[in-house]
Design an enzyme around this catalytic site. Structure first.
Site, short mmCIF file in Angstrom:
data_model
loop_
_atom_site.label_atom_id
_atom_site.label_comp_id
_atom_site.label_asym_id
_atom_site.label_seq_id
_atom_site.Cartn_x
_atom_site.Cartn_y
_atom_site.Cartn_z
N HIS A 168 -10.50 -6.60 8.83
CA HIS A 168 -11.21 -6.36 7.57
C HIS A 168 -12.53 -5.62 7.80
CE1 HIS A 168 -8.62 -9.88 6.88
NE2 HIS A 168 -8.56 -9.49 5.62
N GLU B 296 0.82 -1.21 0.00
CA GLU B 296 0.00 0.00 0.00
C GLU B 296 0.85 1.26 0.00
OE1 GLU B 296 -2.42 -3.37 0.98
OE2 GLU B 296 -0.54 -2.65 1.88
#
Length: 321
Positions: free
Chosen positions: A125, A58
């Protein structure tokens, strides 16, 4: 034929790619696979060499997007889950957010963050990261709650010259549908009255808008008219619409799915008590998820986050005051 929240996001990306050659998509497995949630399905076939798979980094993803934006591109970056954006935190807050203020060069990147919880997703998540990014100047934080806003606000985000964190809620991907995508109505930074009322105001955003509307329906059986304000974006925040609603009702419940400490709901209450204390007939309340990591088990997850039942209970407490 109906369209889902997820399909609206896919269609918005299609339209952005079609209408602006400077737009490209970047993310993990988004090209041939179509992304973790299929939000980019078939787009690489429609737009060859403009939908790219990224490395599993990322930090590198956002760094590349910032560099591309400096050179005139308008990247849309997909995080597989909002939680993983913490790996790119330095690039987002120290590079993208400050670029214009340091160099007078805009940084028009859009970072799509699948946010919020779904049953069984657990602590890695399911997080809602909007308040963390809203803390930093230079970023725009968008939180669409409807199919129409998912479409139009994504297109608006791509056109903005500032970096945008686009918080799309995973629970809404397939659960929320509309008959069609209507016309663009409100700009980013303007809240909407999702339901008018006169006894109390709920200010919320994203998937909690729908829980709030269901709670308002329940309270209507008791004769109460609850107004629901959908922020649509948490930065900029439409304080004027919030204050106008509280002026009508005299009571405020700030509602969010994120953790409570230092969150969007705290900011809402701070603004109302600072700028509209005289409008309140009762102390303002807020309702968030529990201040613990998000549990895996579906039953524990339901107990962890605000639900129609807990919102209705909070409203009854507020109305009794």
């Amino acid at each position: 034929m109906s369209i889902t929240y997820l399909e609206a996001i896919r269609e918005a990306q299609y339209e952005a790619l079609r209408s602006d050659p400077s737009v490209f998509l970047y993310g993990q497995d988004i090209a041939t696979f179509g992304g973790a949630f299929k939000a980019t399905k078939n787009l690489s076939r429609e737009f060859p060499n403009r939908v790219f798979d990224s490395p599993i980094s990322e930090d590198a993803m956002i760094g590349m997007a910032v560099g591309a934006a400096v050179e005139g591109a308008r990247p849309i970056v997909e995080m597989q889950f909002a939680d993983f954006s913490s790996i790119g935190f330095n690039q987002i807050i120290n590079q993208a957010a400050t670029l214009y203020w340091r160099t007078n060069v805009p940084c028009p990147i859009t970072i799509r963050m699948p946010s919020g919880g779904t049953a069984g997703s657990g602590p890695f998540h399911s997080q809602s990261m909007e308040a963390i990014y809203a803390h930093y100047p230079g970023l725009v934080i968008v939180t669409p709650a409807t199919v129409e806003d998912a479409y139009w606000m994504l297109l608006d985000s791509v056109e903005i010259n500032d970096p945008v964190v686009f918080c799309e809620h995973k629970f809404l991907y397939y659960h929320l549908k509309a008959d069609r995508i209507g016309d663009r109505e409100l700009p980013i930074g303007k809240a909407r009255i999702a339901r008018p009322g006169r006894h109390a105001t709920i200010v919320t955003y994203s998937a909690m808008v729908h829980e709030a509307l269901r709670a308002a329906e329940e309270l209507q059986l008791d004769g109460y008219q609850i107004e629901v304000v959908d922020l649509r974006s948490v930065k900029p925040m439409d304080t004027d619409t919030i204050l106008a609603s509280v002026a009508r009702t005299g009571r405020l419940l700030a509602l969010g799915e994120a953790f409570p400490w230092g969150g969007v709901t705290a900011e809402i209450i701070a603004r109302v008590t600072t700028e509209g204390f005289h409008l309140l007939d009762a102390p303002p309340m807020r309702l968030n998820s529990k201040d613990t990591p998000i549990p895996y088990h579906p039953n524990l997850w339901k107990a962890h986050r605000p639900t129609t039942a807990t919102i209705a209970a909070a409203l009854r407490t507020l109305l009794r005051h």
